[in-house]
Scaffold this motif. Structure first.
Motif, short mmCIF file in Angstrom:
data_model
loop_
_atom_site.label_atom_id
_atom_site.label_comp_id
_atom_site.label_asym_id
_atom_site.label_seq_id
_atom_site.Cartn_x
_atom_site.Cartn_y
_atom_site.Cartn_z
N ARG A 50 0.88 -1.16 0.13
CA ARG A 50 -0.15 0.00 0.03
C ARG A 50 0.82 1.18 0.05
O ARG A 50 0.53 2.25 -0.69
CB ARG A 50 -0.94 0.04 1.15
CG ARG A 50 -1.92 -1.08 1.24
CD ARG A 50 -2.98 -0.70 2.14
NE ARG A 50 -2.75 -0.67 3.57
CZ ARG A 50 -2.50 -1.52 4.42
NH1 ARG A 50 -2.71 -2.90 4.08
NH2 ARG A 50 -2.18 -1.39 5.62
N GLU A 96 2.38 1.78 -3.50
CA GLU A 96 1.39 2.12 -4.41
C GLU A 96 1.18 3.53 -4.15
O GLU A 96 1.23 4.48 -5.32
CB GLU A 96 0.07 1.28 -4.32
CG GLU A 96 -0.80 1.55 -5.33
CD GLU A 96 -2.13 0.83 -5.12
OE1 GLU A 96 -2.71 0.63 -6.07
OE2 GLU A 96 -2.30 0.30 -4.13
N ALA A 97 1.09 4.24 -3.15
CA ALA A 97 0.98 5.49 -3.00
C ALA A 97 2.15 6.20 -3.46
O ALA A 97 2.03 7.40 -3.99
CB ALA A 97 0.58 5.97 -1.60
N LEU A 110 4.38 5.59 -5.54
CA LEU A 110 4.58 5.57 -7.15
C LEU A 110 3.69 6.46 -7.84
O LEU A 110 3.76 6.99 -8.66
CB LEU A 110 4.23 4.08 -7.54
CG LEU A 110 5.34 2.73 -7.21
CD1 LEU A 110 4.99 1.79 -7.76
CD2 LEU A 110 6.87 3.61 -8.07
N HIS A 111 2.48 6.50 -7.20
CA HIS A 111 1.25 7.42 -7.44
C HIS A 111 1.72 8.90 -7.57
O HIS A 111 1.35 9.45 -8.49
CB HIS A 111 0.20 7.33 -6.96
CG HIS A 111 -1.11 8.17 -7.28
ND1 HIS A 111 -1.68 8.06 -8.48
CD2 HIS A 111 -1.76 9.34 -6.50
CE1 HIS A 111 -2.86 8.99 -8.57
NE2 HIS A 111 -2.40 9.63 -7.43
N ALA A 112 2.62 9.03 -6.50
CA ALA A 112 2.98 10.79 -6.49
C ALA A 112 4.52 10.70 -7.25
O ALA A 112 4.79 12.03 -7.29
CB ALA A 112 3.40 10.84 -4.84
N TRP A 145 5.90 -5.53 -9.93
CA TRP A 145 6.13 -4.17 -10.28
C TRP A 145 7.83 -3.89 -10.42
O TRP A 145 8.32 -3.12 -11.25
CB TRP A 145 5.55 -3.08 -8.97
CG TRP A 145 4.36 -2.96 -8.98
CD1 TRP A 145 3.45 -3.16 -10.12
CD2 TRP A 145 3.74 -2.49 -7.98
NE1 TRP A 145 2.16 -2.99 -9.66
CE2 TRP A 145 2.29 -2.69 -8.55
CE3 TRP A 145 3.89 -1.97 -6.58
CZ2 TRP A 145 1.20 -1.97 -7.72
CZ3 TRP A 145 2.89 -1.73 -6.00
CH2 TRP A 145 1.49 -1.39 -6.23
N ARG A 176 9.25 -0.45 -12.47
CA ARG A 176 8.48 0.53 -11.46
C ARG A 176 9.36 0.71 -10.35
O ARG A 176 9.12 1.93 -9.94
CB ARG A 176 7.12 0.15 -11.36
CG ARG A 176 6.38 -0.12 -12.90
CD ARG A 176 4.96 -0.01 -12.28
NE ARG A 176 4.48 1.04 -11.90
CZ ARG A 176 2.95 1.16 -11.23
NH1 ARG A 176 2.32 0.28 -10.93
NH2 ARG A 176 2.66 2.43 -10.77
N ASP A 236 -8.57 12.26 -2.18
CA ASP A 236 -8.06 12.88 -3.46
C ASP A 236 -9.01 13.45 -4.48
O ASP A 236 -9.78 12.52 -5.07
CB ASP A 236 -7.03 11.67 -4.01
CG ASP A 236 -6.46 12.06 -5.41
OD1 ASP A 236 -6.31 13.05 -5.73
OD2 ASP A 236 -5.69 11.24 -5.66
N GLN A 259 -6.33 17.97 -2.91
CA GLN A 259 -6.05 16.95 -1.66
C GLN A 259 -6.32 17.36 -0.29
O GLN A 259 -5.88 18.33 -0.11
CB GLN A 259 -4.56 16.41 -1.87
CG GLN A 259 -4.15 15.42 -2.71
CD GLN A 259 -2.90 14.81 -3.05
OE1 GLN A 259 -1.97 15.37 -2.66
NE2 GLN A 259 -2.84 13.66 -3.24
#
Length: 335
Positions: free
Chosen positions: A26, A29-30, A32-34, A52, A57, A118, A123
């Motif tokens: 988790r 994932e956050a 990488l999103h950033a 990943w 990634r 989000d 945000q």
């Protein structure tokens, strides 16, 4: 201890994650999103993390943990179930002046990861300081249902036209009132209906006609009650949050003042009522929304009660918001 809220730009910046289970998944994932460049150390990794890594990634660091890895990281996230290892890693990060989050251990962490709502680019973050993460998550769940999904698209419009907005509306008070007019106008409804092109046209039209936004001179005389923020009226809160200028009596409680608009200009209210009334008139005549704050029922008690009437000859409105009088106001009769 209160935390200092901070939104970090991690795009292209290295973040070290230690741990390879569900929690680490988790966090990664956050990150990488950033846009973070994630380096992961774990003896065993979740299948999704392995995928990943294979896809390039993120980078996996092999072998035994090397504290020197912390030196290259902007942030370190620790997600293992080994308490002694976590404590040692947190100490290494502290010695290197690097922020570290040890998941579910606020005492070892130098930054906390909040619950996030989000509406990109908008945000909202909610933190309990590590004391009650489930409470923060519950608040996030409630707010998710209340906040319009179209707010992100509206924030995007403001971002794309930021330069033009500042050029057309150089005066801060006028700019605030224009923002309020856009937020309360048809643009958000058009975005909600999926009519992005129409929303942009309406937005640009309001910007082209920005001079039509009223100058906005206005006075609000607010009684802040006994100092309990929960006893402020909704009208008083709205005035405090729309203020361009706050004239603050020295006896106004700090928790009440904390609810006022953060970017409003703040001035100490003169002790003399006539001098303060003159200051109110000066600000409102200049097109500002000025809010004068006094404790108790500050503007329905002598010697301040006549002030609203004295300002009644102005072209702008002057409103009085009553407060609860006296230090014992609101106390239960059984107390």
């Amino acid at each position: 201890m209160p935390l200092y809220p901070l939104f970090a730009d991690l795009a292209g910046r290295e973040v070290l994650v230690v741990g390879g289970g569900e929690v680490a998944l988790r966090k990664v994932e956050a990150l990488l999103h950033a846009g973070a460049r994630v380096r992961l150390h774990a003896h065993e990794v979740h299948p999704a993390l392995a995928g990943w890594i294979d896809a390039g990634r993120l980078e996996r660091l092999a072998g035994d943990f090397d504290p020197a890895w912390i030196d290259g990281a902007w942030l370190t996230v620790v997600a293992t179930d080994d308490g002694a290892f976590n404590a040692a890693l947190a100490a290494e990060a502290g010695a290197r002046h690097r922020f570290a989050n040890v998941v579910d251990d606020a005492a070892l962490s130098t930054f906390q990861v909040p619950a996030v709502i989000d509406r990109a680019p908008l945000q909202l973050a909610i933190s309990s300081g590590g004391a009650a993460p489930m409470l923060a998550r519950r608040l996030r769940e409630r707010l998710e249902t209340e906040l319009d999904p179209a707010l992100g698209a509206l924030a995007g419009l403001f971002a794309r036209h930021r330069g033009a907005i500042r050029t057309r509306l150089p005066e801060l008070g006028h700019r605030r009132r224009w923002f309020d007019a856009v937020i309360d106008g048809p643009v958000l409804a058009l975005l909600r209906a999926g009519r992005e092109a129409d929303a942009e046209r309406a937005f640009v039209a309001m910007l082209d006609d920005a001079g039509a936004v009223p100058a906005g001179g206005r006075a609000s005389l607010v009684g802040t009650g006994p100092g309990d923020p929960g006893q402020l009226t909704l009208a008083a809160l709205r005035a405090m949050n729309l203020a361009d200028v706050l004239l603050v009596d020295g006896a106004v409680a700090a928790p009440v003042l904390a609810l006022a608009r953060k970017d409003a200009t703040r001035e100490a209210a003169p002790d003399d009522p006539a001098a303060c009334a003159a200051r109110v008139r000066e600000h409102a005549d200049a097109g500002r929304h000025v809010v004068w704050l006094r404790p108790g029922d500050g503007f329905r008690e002598a010697p301040f009660a006549p002030i609203a009437a004295a300002l009644g000859d102005a072209t702008w409105p002057c409103e009085v918001h009553a407060g609860i009088a006296g230090p014992d106001a609101g106390r239960s009769v059984d107390a």
